[in-house]
Design a protein around this motif. Structure first.
Motif, mmCIF file in Angstrom:
data_model
loop_
_atom_site.group_PDB
_atom_site.id
_atom_site.type_symbol
_atom_site.label_atom_id
_atom_site.label_comp_id
_atom_site.label_asym_id
_atom_site.label_seq_id
_atom_site.Cartn_x
_atom_site.Cartn_y
_atom_site.Cartn_z
ATOM 1 N N TYR A 119 3.560 -10.267 42.342
ATOM 2 C CA TYR A 119 2.398 -10.933 41.884
ATOM 3 C C TYR A 119 2.956 -12.229 40.987
ATOM 4 O O TYR A 119 3.803 -12.352 40.397
ATOM 5 C CB TYR A 119 1.837 -10.049 40.774
ATOM 6 N N ARG A 120 1.925 -13.219 40.811
ATOM 7 C CA ARG A 120 2.178 -14.350 39.994
ATOM 8 C C ARG A 120 2.685 -13.961 38.750
ATOM 9 O O ARG A 120 3.531 -14.617 37.988
ATOM 10 C CB ARG A 120 1.006 -15.248 40.223
ATOM 11 N N SER A 121 1.947 -13.161 38.047
ATOM 12 C CA SER A 121 2.051 -12.687 36.768
ATOM 13 C C SER A 121 3.362 -11.675 36.593
ATOM 14 O O SER A 121 3.575 -11.283 35.352
ATOM 15 C CB SER A 121 0.604 -12.136 35.936
ATOM 16 N N ASP A 123 2.822 -8.496 36.913
ATOM 17 C CA ASP A 123 2.408 -7.232 36.686
ATOM 18 C C ASP A 123 0.832 -6.811 37.341
ATOM 19 O O ASP A 123 0.098 -6.271 36.631
ATOM 20 C CB ASP A 123 2.452 -6.828 35.328
ATOM 21 N N GLY A 125 -2.563 -8.653 39.573
ATOM 22 C CA GLY A 125 -3.330 -9.889 39.767
ATOM 23 C C GLY A 125 -3.406 -10.643 41.004
ATOM 24 O O GLY A 125 -3.321 -9.989 42.253
ATOM 25 N N THR A 128 1.709 -13.755 44.752
ATOM 26 C CA THR A 128 2.362 -15.144 44.385
ATOM 27 C C THR A 128 1.851 -16.230 45.450
ATOM 28 O O THR A 128 1.438 -15.486 46.831
ATOM 29 C CB THR A 128 3.943 -14.776 44.856
ATOM 30 N N GLY A 223 5.658 -20.184 40.950
ATOM 31 C CA GLY A 223 4.503 -19.247 41.269
ATOM 32 C C GLY A 223 4.283 -19.399 42.840
ATOM 33 O O GLY A 223 3.265 -18.760 43.240
#
Length: 414
Positions: A119-121, A123, A125, A128, A223
């Motif tokens: 994931y981008r964050s 955790d 969401g 990527t 990202g």
């Protein structure tokens, strides 16, 4: 009386293959009332099995659409809540719809593995950049767009979907590798020899295969994915990743409605889902401890429920399916069904036929004169005869070798 005859309202939640099969059969059988399909996707129901062929342009998206008979279709119409007691369905836009019979055909969702960099964050969401799944036509369109400029792709997962996706990407001119946690490809349906021959066929088509590589990590930068690192192995540079790690039943709606759920929505032989007038079929349904996750069993369930609810066979029962696996795309083809591991039962005989020149492999597993399983890779000659003998549990006539060579393709009932 409302809910009877022409006033009957049947709501089908989900716009996948099980839903399409049910409504097509129900209307063909002359089932009474109005049938409405509530599909979250913007597309009409289609054959998901052919998504890899859409990816490479073998089929246009509209060519894989499925018939719906006379049912009403509402696309882009997600159901967010069900009230079984009040027989109400709440849609994402706040609309409340009444129903007399409810069919849950919510399908399944791609499994997203717990791997670093997904994931981008970090955790949850958004995934990527460059990371995809392939479960819908929208997924297919996004993947096709990025494949036009991709340098190298890595497919995580070497099951049926992973193999077909890797072949499709290679056909699009993208250097492709498969990273698979099991020791062989398509390990649920093929034996070790067939898995190795499939790996060789993929290698000849330009696809690198790395089996026995669990829990890869994604390397990212700004990202976006820049590589995949298999456990204990070197980094595979890439700018495109496809996750083909299986699916899990979509049960959120059923759980919130208080329906019994284990792995899938629990159904009995009537395909009843634990509340009056509520039913479940397809990838979301669990019957006798089994979630099939395949098209043929979903259609078997849809056919039974259509016969029941239409009145054509109100006492029809679903007692299970004998599922098979098949792949035929871009020079790769295999089929497998039944018990293909001869070590799992006593009194089994095995007949194998390997043609190294043609790159074909055929295997029959027999108990006496009955076929209990088969694998055909690289040459599907005789498949229909074998499948029919297996499904009907007919005794085989003559020597079983005739079934493999198709010299005497005969199987008759006792």
């Amino acid at each position: 009386m409302a809910g009877a005859g022409a006033d009957r309202r049947i709501a089908v939640v989900g716009g996948g293959m099980a839903a399409a099969r049910f409504v097509e059969r129900y209307t063909a059988l002359g089932g009474p009332g109005t049938v409405t399909v509530y599909a979250a996707e913007a597309h009409a129901p289609y054959n998901r099995v052919l998504l890899a062929d859409v990816l490479i342009g073998r089929y246009a998206a509209e060519a894989i659409a499925l018939p719906l008979g006379s049912a009403r279709l509402r696309t882009g119409c997600e159901a967010v809540a069900v009230d079984p007691a009040a027989r109400k369905l709440v849609l994402a836009d706040g609309t409340v719809e009444a129903w007399d019979e409810l069919v849950l055909a919510t399908g399944a969702e791609p499994v997203l593995p717990a791997i670093p960099g997904l994931y981008r964050s970090g955790d949850g969401g958004d995934l990527t950049g460059g990371v995809h799944t392939l479960r819908s036509l929208d997924d297919c369109a996004r993947l096709a767009e990025q494949a036009r400029t991709a340098r190298r792709a890595v497919v995580v997962g070497g099951g049926v979907l992973g193999v077909s996706t890797a072949r499709a990407l290679a056909a699009l001119g993208v250097r492709t590798a498969v990273v698979h946690r099991s020791a062989q490809l398509v390990s649920r349906q093929l034996d070790a020899r067939a898995g190795e021959m499939l790996r060789e066929r993929l290698a000849a088509l330009g696809v690198e295969v790395r089996c026995g590589s669990p829990a890869p990590a994604l390397a990212t930068e700004s990202g976006r994915v820049i590589g995949v690192r298999p456990a204990g192995g070197p980094l595979l540079d890439c700018d495109l990743v496809v996750l083909a790690c299986g699916t899990r039943p979509s049960t959120t709606l059923a759980k919130a409605a208080g329906l019994p759920v284990a792995t899938g929505v629990l159904v009995d032989d009537r395909l009843a889902a634990g509340a009056p007038h509520v039913h479940a079929i397809g990838d979301c349904a669990e019957h006798r401890g089994t979630v099939h996750g395949l098209a043929a069993p979903a259609w078997d369930q849809a056919d039974v429920l259509a016969r029941r609810l239409s009145g054509a066979a109100p006492r029809a029962r679903y007692t299970g399916s004998r599922p098979s696996s098949r792949l035929s795309t871009g020079g790769l083809e295999y089929a497998a069904f039944g018990a293909v591991d001869e070590t799992l039962g006593e009194g089994l005989d095995v007949l194998r036929l390997t043609d190294a020149t043609r790159g074909s492999y055929k295997k029959l597993v027999l108990r006496g004169d009955r076929l209990v399983g088969a694998i055909l890779l690289g040459d599907l000659t005789g498949l229909d005869v074998l499948t029919d003998a297996w499904e009907r549990d007919d005794p085989l006539t003559g020597h079983p070798l005739h079934l493999l060579t198709a010299a005497l393709p005969a199987a008759t009932a006792a």
